[in-house]
Scaffold this motif. Structure first.
Motif, PDB file in Angstrom:
ATOM      1  N   GLU A  59      47.914  50.356  41.886  1.00  0.00           N
ATOM      2  CA  GLU A  59      47.415  51.354  40.931  1.00  0.00           C
ATOM      3  C   GLU A  59      46.347  52.244  41.551  1.00  0.00           C
ATOM      4  O   GLU A  59      46.341  53.459  41.361  1.00  0.00           O
ATOM      5  N   ARG A  60      45.433  51.641  42.342  1.00  0.00           N
ATOM      6  CA  ARG A  60      44.340  52.410  42.938  1.00  0.00           C
ATOM      7  C   ARG A  60      44.684  52.979  44.316  1.00  0.00           C
ATOM      8  O   ARG A  60      43.897  53.710  44.896  1.00  0.00           O
ATOM      9  N   ARG A  61      45.847  52.599  44.820  1.00  0.00           N
ATOM     10  CA  ARG A  61      46.295  53.058  46.141  1.00  0.00           C
ATOM     11  C   ARG A  61      45.265  52.715  47.210  1.00  0.00           C
ATOM     12  O   ARG A  61      44.852  53.555  48.014  1.00  0.00           O
ATOM     13  N   ILE A  62      44.874  51.450  47.225  1.00  0.00           N
ATOM     14  CA  ILE A  62      43.925  50.943  48.207  1.00  0.00           C
ATOM     15  C   ILE A  62      44.562  49.762  48.931  1.00  0.00           C
ATOM     16  O   ILE A  62      45.577  49.219  48.486  1.00  0.00           O
ATOM     17  N   SER A  63      43.980  49.378  50.055  1.00  0.00           N
ATOM     18  CA  SER A  63      44.574  48.306  50.853  1.00  0.00           C
ATOM     19  C   SER A  63      43.789  47.002  50.788  1.00  0.00           C
ATOM     20  O   SER A  63      44.195  46.003  51.385  1.00  0.00           O
ATOM     21  N   ALA A  64      42.678  46.996  50.071  1.00  0.00           N
ATOM     22  CA  ALA A  64      41.881  45.774  49.935  1.00  0.00           C
ATOM     23  C   ALA A  64      40.982  45.911  48.714  1.00  0.00           C
ATOM     24  O   ALA A  64      40.673  47.023  48.273  1.00  0.00           O
ATOM     25  N   VAL A  65      40.549  44.771  48.198  1.00  0.00           N
ATOM     26  CA  VAL A  65      39.686  44.784  47.017  1.00  0.00           C
ATOM     27  C   VAL A  65      38.643  43.677  47.151  1.00  0.00           C
ATOM     28  O   VAL A  65      38.955  42.562  47.569  1.00  0.00           O
ATOM     29  N   PRO A  66      37.367  43.963  46.828  1.00  0.00           N
ATOM     30  CA  PRO A  66      36.337  42.931  46.868  1.00  0.00           C
ATOM     31  C   PRO A  66      36.545  41.912  45.741  1.00  0.00           C
ATOM     32  O   PRO A  66      37.066  42.250  44.668  1.00  0.00           O
ATOM     33  N   VAL A  67      36.124  40.708  45.995  1.00  0.00           N
ATOM     34  CA  VAL A  67      36.158  39.640  44.993  1.00  0.00           C
ATOM     35  C   VAL A  67      34.720  39.328  44.619  1.00  0.00           C
ATOM     36  O   VAL A  67      33.861  39.152  45.497  1.00  0.00           O
ATOM     37  N   VAL A  68      34.437  39.280  43.313  1.00  0.00           N
ATOM     38  CA  VAL A  68      33.061  39.048  42.858  1.00  0.00           C
ATOM     39  C   VAL A  68      32.983  37.812  41.975  1.00  0.00           C
ATOM     40  O   VAL A  68      33.958  37.426  41.323  1.00  0.00           O
ATOM     41  N   ASP A  69      31.800  37.193  41.981  1.00  0.00           N
ATOM     42  CA  ASP A  69      31.566  36.051  41.105  1.00  0.00           C
ATOM     43  C   ASP A  69      31.134  36.553  39.728  1.00  0.00           C
ATOM     44  O   ASP A  69      31.014  37.778  39.519  1.00  0.00           O
ATOM     45  N   PRO A  70      30.888  35.669  38.756  1.00  0.00           N
ATOM     46  CA  PRO A  70      30.514  36.122  37.406  1.00  0.00           C
ATOM     47  C   PRO A  70      29.269  36.999  37.361  1.00  0.00           C
ATOM     48  O   PRO A  70      29.091  37.790  36.420  1.00  0.00           O
ATOM     49  N   ALA A  71      28.395  36.897  38.356  1.00  0.00           N
ATOM     50  CA  ALA A  71      27.177  37.721  38.384  1.00  0.00           C
ATOM     51  C   ALA A  71      27.399  39.057  39.075  1.00  0.00           C
ATOM     52  O   ALA A  71      26.472  39.858  39.184  1.00  0.00           O
ATOM     53  N   GLY A  72      28.635  39.318  39.547  1.00  0.00           N
ATOM     54  CA  GLY A  72      28.924  40.574  40.213  1.00  0.00           C
ATOM     55  C   GLY A  72      28.615  40.578  41.692  1.00  0.00           C
ATOM     56  O   GLY A  72      28.655  41.631  42.341  1.00  0.00           O
ATOM     57  N   ARG A  73      28.313  39.394  42.249  1.00  0.00           N
ATOM     58  CA  ARG A  73      28.030  39.305  43.683  1.00  0.00           C
ATOM     59  C   ARG A  73      29.333  39.192  44.469  1.00  0.00           C
ATOM     60  O   ARG A  73      30.252  38.484  44.059  1.00  0.00           O
ATOM     61  N   VAL A  74      29.381  39.882  45.604  1.00  0.00           N
ATOM     62  CA  VAL A  74      30.584  39.871  46.444  1.00  0.00           C
ATOM     63  C   VAL A  74      30.689  38.533  47.158  1.00  0.00           C
ATOM     64  O   VAL A  74      29.762  38.108  47.853  1.00  0.00           O
ATOM     65  N   VAL A  75      31.837  37.879  47.006  1.00  0.00           N
ATOM     66  CA  VAL A  75      32.044  36.576  47.645  1.00  0.00           C
ATOM     67  C   VAL A  75      33.206  36.594  48.638  1.00  0.00           C
ATOM     68  O   VAL A  75      33.429  35.622  49.360  1.00  0.00           O
ATOM     69  N   GLY A  76      33.963  37.680  48.671  1.00  0.00           N
ATOM     70  CA  GLY A  76      35.093  37.764  49.584  1.00  0.00           C
ATOM     71  C   GLY A  76      35.833  39.068  49.414  1.00  0.00           C
ATOM     72  O   GLY A  76      35.454  39.912  48.591  1.00  0.00           O
ATOM     73  N   VAL A  77      36.887  39.232  50.192  1.00  0.00           N
ATOM     74  CA  VAL A  77      37.739  40.408  50.116  1.00  0.00           C
ATOM     75  C   VAL A  77      39.180  39.967  50.239  1.00  0.00           C
ATOM     76  O   VAL A  77      39.509  39.128  51.085  1.00  0.00           O
ATOM     77  N   VAL A  78      40.056  40.507  49.385  1.00  0.00           N
ATOM     78  CA  VAL A  78      41.494  40.264  49.506  1.00  0.00           C
ATOM     79  C   VAL A  78      42.138  41.556  49.991  1.00  0.00           C
ATOM     80  O   VAL A  78      41.987  42.611  49.370  1.00  0.00           O
ATOM     81  N   SER A  79      42.837  41.472  51.112  1.00  0.00           N
ATOM     82  CA  SER A  79      43.501  42.640  51.680  1.00  0.00           C
ATOM     83  C   SER A  79      45.015  42.486  51.571  1.00  0.00           C
ATOM     84  O   SER A  79      45.530  41.418  51.226  1.00  0.00           O
TER      85      SER A  79
END
Length: 226
Positions: free
Chosen positions: A32-52
């Motif tokens: 939908e966003r035409r991107i190749s990766a997306v950050p993964v966040v915890d419930p507090a909005g902190r970045v914990v990883g990336v899925v590509s």
């Protein structure tokens, strides 16, 4: 002198997925966003990883014959990714991030050193505020020659080096800066070239500066246009 940072070129309207996002949900976001990766966040909005896309393709890879041809260690890692169903298991960790105040030079070096195409931008508490890609870092080279000339004349020559306009003549063509003029010291001429070359968007510097005194070598060995 103006210091260009990640904050000035990053994408602020960035999408992220929670740790429990499903494989299909992640695929849908990327499509939908035409991107190749997306950050993964915890419930507090902190970045914990990336899925590509590469992480997601492990499932496709496992479905074929490739996985069976891999060495045992690689096969186990591929199978684990291929059998994952949520972002928590699919994501790559540890994630490489940058702060909003990170310079573009530092961000470019970090991407090159870590072999990544993008950096999630995080605040001091680790929460996601944007994302910067290689293409974003290269945006500085889309600046017009007039804009570059103005920055160099104002920020470098006048404010940093306290040089008068008649001391250094400045031309910019397709990002290539040509410097002409006669300064009192070699060290000042060399510093001028270095500072101009560090301005984001400058492709190269053609140095035609001359100087009166070679304060970095034997006296009297200075370039003189006469």
């Amino acid at each position: 002198m103006r210091r260009w940072t990640v904050w000035e070129v990053m994408t602020a309207d960035v999408v992220a997925v929670p740790e429990d996002a499903s494989y299909r949900a992640i695929v849908d976001v990327l499509a939908e966003r035409r991107i190749s990766a997306v950050p993964v966040v915890d419930p507090a909005g902190r970045v914990v990883g990336v899925v590509s896309e590469a992480d997601l393709l492990r499932k496709v890879e496992l479905a074929g014959t490739v996985a069976r041809r891999l060495v045992p260690g690689r096969r186990r890692a591929t199978r684990a990714k291929g059998e994952s169903r949520t972002a928590r298991d699919l994501m790559s960790v540890p994630v490489v991030t940058a702060g909003p105040g990170t310079s573009l030079h530092a961000a470019a070096r970090l991407m090159a050193e870590k072999g990544v195409k993008r950096l999630p931008v995080v605040a001091d508490d680790g929460t996601l505020v944007g994302i910067v890609s290689r293409a974003d870092v290269l945006k500085v080279h889309l600046r017009s020659d007039a804009e570059l000339r103005g920055d160099i004349a104002d920020e470098v020559l006048r404010r940093t080096l306290w040089l008068e306009p008649f001391e250094v003549r400045l031309d910019v063509d397709a990002g290539v800066v040509t410097l002409r003029g006669h300064l009192d010291r070699r060290s000042l001429a060399e510093l001028t070239v270095r500072l101009v070359g560090s301005v984001p968007g400058v492709v190269a510097v053609q140095d035609h500066l001359t100087y009166e005194l070679d304060d970095a070598g034997p006296a009297g060995v200075g370039r003189n246009p006469c």
